[in-house]
Design a protein around this motif. Sequence first.
Motif, PDB file in Angstrom:
ATOM      1  N   PRO A 171       0.916  -1.275   0.178  1.00  0.00           N
ATOM      2  CA  PRO A 171       0.312   0.645   0.044  1.00  0.00           C
ATOM      3  C   PRO A 171       0.948   1.168   0.338  1.00  0.00           C
ATOM      4  N   GLN A 172       0.532   2.405  -0.840  1.00  0.00           N
ATOM      5  CA  GLN A 172       1.657   3.330  -1.021  1.00  0.00           C
ATOM      6  C   GLN A 172       1.545   3.791   1.013  1.00  0.00           C
ATOM      7  N   LYS A 173       2.934   4.998   0.816  1.00  0.00           N
ATOM      8  CA  LYS A 173       2.844   5.213   2.122  1.00  0.00           C
ATOM      9  C   LYS A 173       2.631   4.318   3.686  1.00  0.00           C
ATOM     10  N   VAL A 174       3.174   3.343   3.059  1.00  0.00           N
ATOM     11  CA  VAL A 174       2.680   2.139   4.821  1.00  0.00           C
ATOM     12  C   VAL A 174       4.847   2.684   4.717  1.00  0.00           C
ATOM     13  N   TRP A 175       5.335   2.967   3.760  1.00  0.00           N
ATOM     14  CA  TRP A 175       6.914   1.970   4.015  1.00  0.00           C
ATOM     15  C   TRP A 175       7.488   3.880   4.548  1.00  0.00           C
ATOM     16  N   HIS A 176       6.917   5.158   3.686  1.00  0.00           N
ATOM     17  CA  HIS A 176       7.480   6.581   4.175  1.00  0.00           C
ATOM     18  C   HIS A 176       6.445   6.736   6.066  1.00  0.00           C
ATOM     19  N   GLU A 177       5.773   5.343   6.356  1.00  0.00           N
ATOM     20  CA  GLU A 177       5.572   5.809   7.130  1.00  0.00           C
ATOM     21  C   GLU A 177       6.016   5.107   8.490  1.00  0.00           C
ATOM     22  N   ASP A 267       9.284   6.079   0.504  1.00  0.00           N
ATOM     23  CA  ASP A 267       8.009   5.399   0.321  1.00  0.00           C
ATOM     24  C   ASP A 267       8.985   3.727  -0.097  1.00  0.00           C
ATOM     25  N   THR A 268      10.480   3.505   0.203  1.00  0.00           N
ATOM     26  CA  THR A 268      10.066   2.354  -0.773  1.00  0.00           C
ATOM     27  C   THR A 268      11.424   1.623   0.168  1.00  0.00           C
TER      28      THR A 268
END
Length: 545
Positions: A171-177, A267-268
Motif C-alpha cells: 500500500p502507498q505511504k506505508v513504507w514512508h510511515e 516510501d520504498t
Amino acid sequence: MIISRRIFGMGGSRNSTMSTQNQLPMRGKDIEIRPIYVEEWLDSLPYIDFHNTIKLLQQALQAMNSMPMKSSQRMEIVTLFHRPYKYYLDTQIRTGAQHTMQTVEVMQDQLSGLKSVAVQLGRASRLAMDEALSHKSLWGQNKYPLQEILMTMTYLSHALIYSFLEYAPSPQKVWHELNFLYQFAENIHQHRTPVKLVATSKKDVTSIEKRYKRIALIALADPYHLPFGAIWEIYEQLHEWTDLAELKPLQEVKNPEGHFVINLATDTSPLPYVKFNTANSGENYRLLDTNRLLGVIRKHIQNFKPGKKQEGLVFSPYYADYLLRIIDKAWGMPPKRHSPRKPRNGQMKLMHGLNTMYYFLNGEHDLKIQDDDRQHEHDIRTFTTAIDTTGLYRKEYWNLADTSSGGIAVTRDDKPKSVIRVGDIVGLNLDEKNGGPEFFRAGVLRWMLVRQSKVYKAGIQIFNQPVLPVGVRASHGNQIEREFRRAILTGNPLKQKEITVFTSKGLHLQDRILEININDKIFTGKVGDIIESTTCFELFNLELQ
C-alpha cells in the motif's frame, strides 16, 4: 485465546447505552468512546461470524478515529480492540503454510477485512502518538510516546503482510510511515529501548528497531514467490532471529551478499546492495546486514532431515527445507535473471493443482481405489469414471504475456474460479488445437502478483517433457503410504529407465520401492533423490525396476 473475561458469558453486565450484535456503540448521535462501554460492546459481538464482526470493528474504529480524545484514552481503546483483532490474527498465524485448497480460500476471504482493521488500529495509534507529542506534562517535559510508535509500526507491518498474502503491491505511504517512525525513534535515541506492545501484555516486549528489522526482513523474503501462508511462518521465526540482523549507518562493503540498503526518506522497502548506486549515499541511508542470520539458516539447511523438527526452528517440518532455501537466497544474494523475456500474444488453458491436472490427463476420469486389500493385486482397478466432478475440476484461460527459456508469464483480468497457489503444480496445453496428452506439459507456479484485487499475473516454470497420469503407492509402510495416490510422471517410462514423479507430500524416502499403476499395469521403481519439495507437492527421481 480469551478475547475478554466476559465474551463467553463470564462476569456481570453493566448499565450502558450500548446496542449489541449488528449495531455500532453509540452515545446519542456520536460513537461511544468511553472505554468501559466500548469494552462491553466488544464483549457482545458475534465473533463466530467473522465478516459481520470484522466489519463492525472497522467501522467503529474509523468513527472513533474521527473523535477528539486524549492520548491515554485512545490507547486504552486501541488496547481493547487489539484483543479481538489478535484473536483473528492468531488463527492466520497458527495455520501458517499448512493449507488445503479449501482453507486457502477461507483465509484469503478474510484478508481484506483484517487489513482494514489493522490500518484503522495503526491510524489510532498514530493519532495517540501525535496527541502525546503535543502535550507537555506538569513539569513542562514531553514523555516519549514509544508504545504508540511501536503499535503504529506493528499494525502497519500487519497491513503489509496482508498485502503480501494477497500477492498485491505494498500500500502507498506505508513504507514512508515505517521509515519515518523508525528514524524519529533513532533521532531521540530510543530505537533500542524495550517497549511493551500493549498495556495488558506481560510478555510482548520488544524495541522499535527490532520491530522495524522484522518487517524489513519480511519484505525481503521474496513474498510474491512464497506459498500462501508461509509468510506467517517466517514472521514467527523472526521473533527469535531478528536480533541476528544488524542495522547500521550505510558504509561501503566488499562482499554485497547479505547486505541491503534502506533510504529512510522514501516510501520504498529495502534494496539489495548490488542494486544500489553508492554515489547516492547520505544521512538518511542505513545498511541492513544479514550475514549472522545467514550463518544460522545455512546450519539448519545442513542439519535438515525430512519430517524431523530442529531445535530453534518453528517452521513446519515438512516445509522447513523449502522455506529455509527460499530465505537463504532472499536474505543472501537475490538471484538475477539471465535469460531475457520475449513478449508473446495468445491464450493458454491452465489446470491448477495436481488433482485437476491428473483428472484431465486421465481423460476426465478421477482416481478411485476399489477392493484393494493386498490379496487381489491382479485385479487393481485404479482408474474409473468419477461419480460427479462437475465444477470440481476445470481448465481456465490465461493470456500469454511473455516467455523465456525456462518458462512463461501469464495474465488474467478477473479472479480465477479455481484456487491458485504459488508453489503448486500446473498443467499447460501447449497446442490449443490438439488436446491429447502429448501436448501437455507440467509446470510450477513460481510467483504471482495481483493488482486492484482482479488483475492477475503469474510466472510459471515449464518442465519440457511429456507427462503421464499414474497412481503410486509404497510397497511397504503405513496404511496411508500403501494407498494409491495421484501422481504425474514426466518422461517416457517405456523408453527411459529414470523418470521423475510429481505427487503429494509424504511419499519420498530414499531407496523406497514404489508401485506405479500405468494404464492398469503395475510397475515398480526405486525412489531416488528429491528434486523439489514445496508446500504442495514432492518431485523426485524414480528408477524403474
